[in-house]
Design a protein around this motif. Sequence first.
Motif, PDB file in Angstrom:
ATOM      1  N   ASP A  85      39.637  30.131  63.653  1.00  0.00           N
ATOM      2  CA  ASP A  85      39.178  29.254  62.670  1.00  0.00           C
ATOM      3  C   ASP A  85      39.849  29.377  61.136  1.00  0.00           C
ATOM      4  O   ASP A  85      40.958  30.321  61.143  1.00  0.00           O
ATOM      5  N   VAL A  86      39.936  28.514  60.352  1.00  0.00           N
ATOM      6  CA  VAL A  86      40.716  28.276  58.987  1.00  0.00           C
ATOM      7  C   VAL A  86      40.694  29.520  58.401  1.00  0.00           C
ATOM      8  O   VAL A  86      41.494  30.353  57.691  1.00  0.00           O
ATOM      9  N   ALA A  87      39.412  30.073  58.194  1.00  0.00           N
ATOM     10  CA  ALA A  87      38.922  31.350  57.667  1.00  0.00           C
ATOM     11  C   ALA A  87      39.869  32.556  57.865  1.00  0.00           C
ATOM     12  O   ALA A  87      40.371  33.421  57.103  1.00  0.00           O
ATOM     13  N   THR A  88      39.655  32.702  59.195  1.00  0.00           N
ATOM     14  CA  THR A  88      40.425  33.750  59.897  1.00  0.00           C
ATOM     15  C   THR A  88      41.617  33.784  59.922  1.00  0.00           C
ATOM     16  O   THR A  88      42.328  34.900  59.715  1.00  0.00           O
ATOM     17  N   LEU A  89      42.434  32.540  59.932  1.00  0.00           N
ATOM     18  CA  LEU A  89      43.873  32.256  59.885  1.00  0.00           C
ATOM     19  C   LEU A  89      44.483  32.579  58.655  1.00  0.00           C
ATOM     20  O   LEU A  89      45.352  33.510  58.556  1.00  0.00           O
ATOM     21  N   GLY A  90      43.687  32.299  57.436  1.00  0.00           N
ATOM     22  CA  GLY A  90      44.155  32.795  56.057  1.00  0.00           C
ATOM     23  C   GLY A  90      44.166  34.232  56.049  1.00  0.00           C
ATOM     24  O   GLY A  90      45.169  35.050  55.611  1.00  0.00           O
ATOM     25  N   LYS A  91      43.011  34.984  56.356  1.00  0.00           N
ATOM     26  CA  LYS A  91      42.964  36.268  56.361  1.00  0.00           C
ATOM     27  C   LYS A  91      44.019  36.993  57.185  1.00  0.00           C
ATOM     28  O   LYS A  91      44.602  38.229  56.748  1.00  0.00           O
ATOM     29  N   ALA A  92      44.139  36.658  58.331  1.00  0.00           N
ATOM     30  CA  ALA A  92      45.113  37.188  59.311  1.00  0.00           C
ATOM     31  C   ALA A  92      46.456  37.097  58.938  1.00  0.00           C
ATOM     32  O   ALA A  92      47.274  38.080  58.944  1.00  0.00           O
ATOM     33  N   PHE A  93      46.818  35.762  58.547  1.00  0.00           N
ATOM     34  CA  PHE A  93      47.994  35.592  57.698  1.00  0.00           C
ATOM     35  C   PHE A  93      48.298  36.750  56.757  1.00  0.00           C
ATOM     36  O   PHE A  93      49.646  37.345  56.446  1.00  0.00           O
ATOM     37  N   GLU A  94      47.730  36.766  55.704  1.00  0.00           N
ATOM     38  CA  GLU A  94      47.972  37.858  54.790  1.00  0.00           C
ATOM     39  C   GLU A  94      48.101  39.231  55.026  1.00  0.00           C
ATOM     40  O   GLU A  94      48.904  39.903  54.754  1.00  0.00           O
ATOM     41  N   LYS A  95      47.237  39.544  56.048  1.00  0.00           N
ATOM     42  CA  LYS A  95      47.033  41.114  56.386  1.00  0.00           C
ATOM     43  C   LYS A  95      48.656  41.212  57.084  1.00  0.00           C
ATOM     44  O   LYS A  95      49.105  42.217  57.081  1.00  0.00           O
ATOM     45  N   GLN A  96      48.737  40.382  58.069  1.00  0.00           N
ATOM     46  CA  GLN A  96      50.121  40.652  58.865  1.00  0.00           C
ATOM     47  C   GLN A  96      51.487  40.542  57.991  1.00  0.00           C
ATOM     48  O   GLN A  96      52.618  41.082  58.088  1.00  0.00           O
ATOM     49  N   ALA A  97      51.412  39.359  56.921  1.00  0.00           N
ATOM     50  CA  ALA A  97      52.672  39.305  56.001  1.00  0.00           C
ATOM     51  C   ALA A  97      52.826  40.701  55.303  1.00  0.00           C
ATOM     52  O   ALA A  97      53.937  41.142  54.951  1.00  0.00           O
ATOM     53  N   ARG A  98      51.522  41.069  54.741  1.00  0.00           N
ATOM     54  CA  ARG A  98      51.717  42.341  54.071  1.00  0.00           C
ATOM     55  C   ARG A  98      52.266  43.542  54.705  1.00  0.00           C
ATOM     56  O   ARG A  98      52.756  44.379  54.153  1.00  0.00           O
ATOM     57  N   ALA A  99      51.713  43.624  56.040  1.00  0.00           N
ATOM     58  CA  ALA A  99      52.293  44.802  56.881  1.00  0.00           C
ATOM     59  C   ALA A  99      53.623  44.522  57.464  1.00  0.00           C
ATOM     60  O   ALA A  99      54.198  45.767  58.089  1.00  0.00           O
ATOM     61  N   ALA A 100      54.193  43.413  57.242  1.00  0.00           N
ATOM     62  CA  ALA A 100      55.645  43.211  57.961  1.00  0.00           C
ATOM     63  C   ALA A 100      56.821  43.876  56.673  1.00  0.00           C
ATOM     64  O   ALA A 100      56.465  43.643  55.702  1.00  0.00           O
ATOM     65  N   ASP A 101      57.942  44.069  57.422  1.00  0.00           N
ATOM     66  CA  ASP A 101      59.014  44.376  56.603  1.00  0.00           C
ATOM     67  C   ASP A 101      59.536  43.086  56.003  1.00  0.00           C
ATOM     68  O   ASP A 101      60.424  43.155  55.178  1.00  0.00           O
ATOM     69  N   ALA A 102      59.614  42.222  56.901  1.00  0.00           N
ATOM     70  CA  ALA A 102      60.185  40.789  56.513  1.00  0.00           C
ATOM     71  C   ALA A 102      59.290  39.736  57.700  1.00  0.00           C
ATOM     72  O   ALA A 102      58.728  40.057  58.735  1.00  0.00           O
ATOM     73  N   MET A 103      59.385  38.399  57.115  1.00  0.00           N
ATOM     74  CA  MET A 103      58.649  37.378  57.971  1.00  0.00           C
ATOM     75  C   MET A 103      59.301  36.098  57.935  1.00  0.00           C
ATOM     76  O   MET A 103      60.259  35.759  56.989  1.00  0.00           O
ATOM     77  N   LEU A 104      59.197  35.240  59.029  1.00  0.00           N
ATOM     78  CA  LEU A 104      59.937  33.930  59.256  1.00  0.00           C
ATOM     79  C   LEU A 104      58.848  33.136  59.173  1.00  0.00           C
ATOM     80  O   LEU A 104      57.924  33.044  60.143  1.00  0.00           O
ATOM     81  N   LEU A 105      58.650  31.836  58.518  1.00  0.00           N
ATOM     82  CA  LEU A 105      57.822  30.981  58.595  1.00  0.00           C
ATOM     83  C   LEU A 105      58.295  29.916  59.169  1.00  0.00           C
ATOM     84  O   LEU A 105      59.550  29.466  58.729  1.00  0.00           O
ATOM     85  N   ILE A 106      57.528  29.191  60.226  1.00  0.00           N
ATOM     86  CA  ILE A 106      58.171  28.237  60.805  1.00  0.00           C
ATOM     87  C   ILE A 106      57.034  27.133  61.034  1.00  0.00           C
ATOM     88  O   ILE A 106      56.054  27.116  61.672  1.00  0.00           O
ATOM     89  N   ALA A 107      57.338  26.015  59.959  1.00  0.00           N
ATOM     90  CA  ALA A 107      56.300  24.817  60.155  1.00  0.00           C
ATOM     91  C   ALA A 107      57.049  23.609  59.551  1.00  0.00           C
ATOM     92  O   ALA A 107      58.006  23.538  59.202  1.00  0.00           O
ATOM     93  N   PRO A 108      56.129  22.602  60.175  1.00  0.00           N
ATOM     94  CA  PRO A 108      56.565  21.233  59.797  1.00  0.00           C
ATOM     95  C   PRO A 108      56.373  20.957  58.186  1.00  0.00           C
ATOM     96  O   PRO A 108      55.616  21.416  57.849  1.00  0.00           O
TER      97      PRO A 108
END
Length: 339
Positions: free
Chosen positions: A72-95
């Motif tokens: 769900d949308v709420a889970t998506l936002g929280k998961a995104f922030e958690k994984q982004a903060r844990a990563a050394d780098a990230m790449l966003l692929i979106a239209p």
Amino acid sequence: MRIFLFEYVSGGGMIGSTVPADLAHQGAAMLRGLVADFAATGAMVTTLLEPRARIDWPADGEASVTAIRVSDVATLGKAFEKQARAADAMLLIAPESEGRLYDWSLLVERLGVRHLGSTSRAVAICGDKLKLASHLREAGVPCPVTLMADHAAQLPGGGPVVIKPRWGAGSEATYLLADAADSATTSSPQGMVAQRYVPGMPASVSLLMGEDRVFALPAGEQIMLQQQGRLHYRGGRIPLSKELGARAMQLALRAVQSVSGLRGWFGVDMVLGREPQQDFVIEINARMTMSYLGLRAICRDNLAAMLINQPAVDAPPPRFTNQRVSFDWLGRTQLEGGR
């Protein structure tokens, strides 16, 4: 290294919304290719997937990717922030559709995460087809006059008109109409823009840019299908002939030099006419593009590794074989000749 790959249409695009099938297929294909290439650098990759998304990971990347399901949308936002903060780098692929690419880019910047793509400022300029056309023309880059579709009758000259969403990707809801008056039959919640149709070869150039250097990669032809007034993107062929490739690269570099904040991988769509003075830039895609799949197939180097290291002043350019590659909208590639 820990890499967080967020591919919107597989990760969150199907949660509470409808994503065109073409975009979903293209997004999944890019995600698969990037997972394999990042894994080859030794990186551990994390991505988010909607529960219904089914992606067959490449054998050479499966052991290195962790896919986290979000429902769900709420889970998506929280998961995104958690994984982004844990990563050394990230790449966003979106239209660009509905400002999605801009919104996610802005969030990445607010989180202070190292992003391997363009800034939100560059995305804001390039993602808005009306704003970009005006920007390019003011910078002296040849680009068709672009107006809101309800003003299509005011386009200079006569003949066919292309109508498309002001914010869109992958040729979604793109129409080729015989006359500007027909534009009244097209609509989009995002608003539609009109451009005078430019005859010639649809082409694109992908670029890799760091803080100090930009590489224009081999240019290719775009395969477009016209069906009952609709234009559909169906892949590409790389490279172009030497002459056309040089023209395309020169025009692409002129275009991107006018936009600050472009980083990592991005592409320039254009039409090449019979003569150089008939060449026009159509769009700049400040994001990962399908051409990545074709170029990785003929590149002797790992393009994902170059994304991580982002070209410095003394960085050598990527090396390519002399083969020709074709790829379709599903990401399938076919090599021709050379070695």
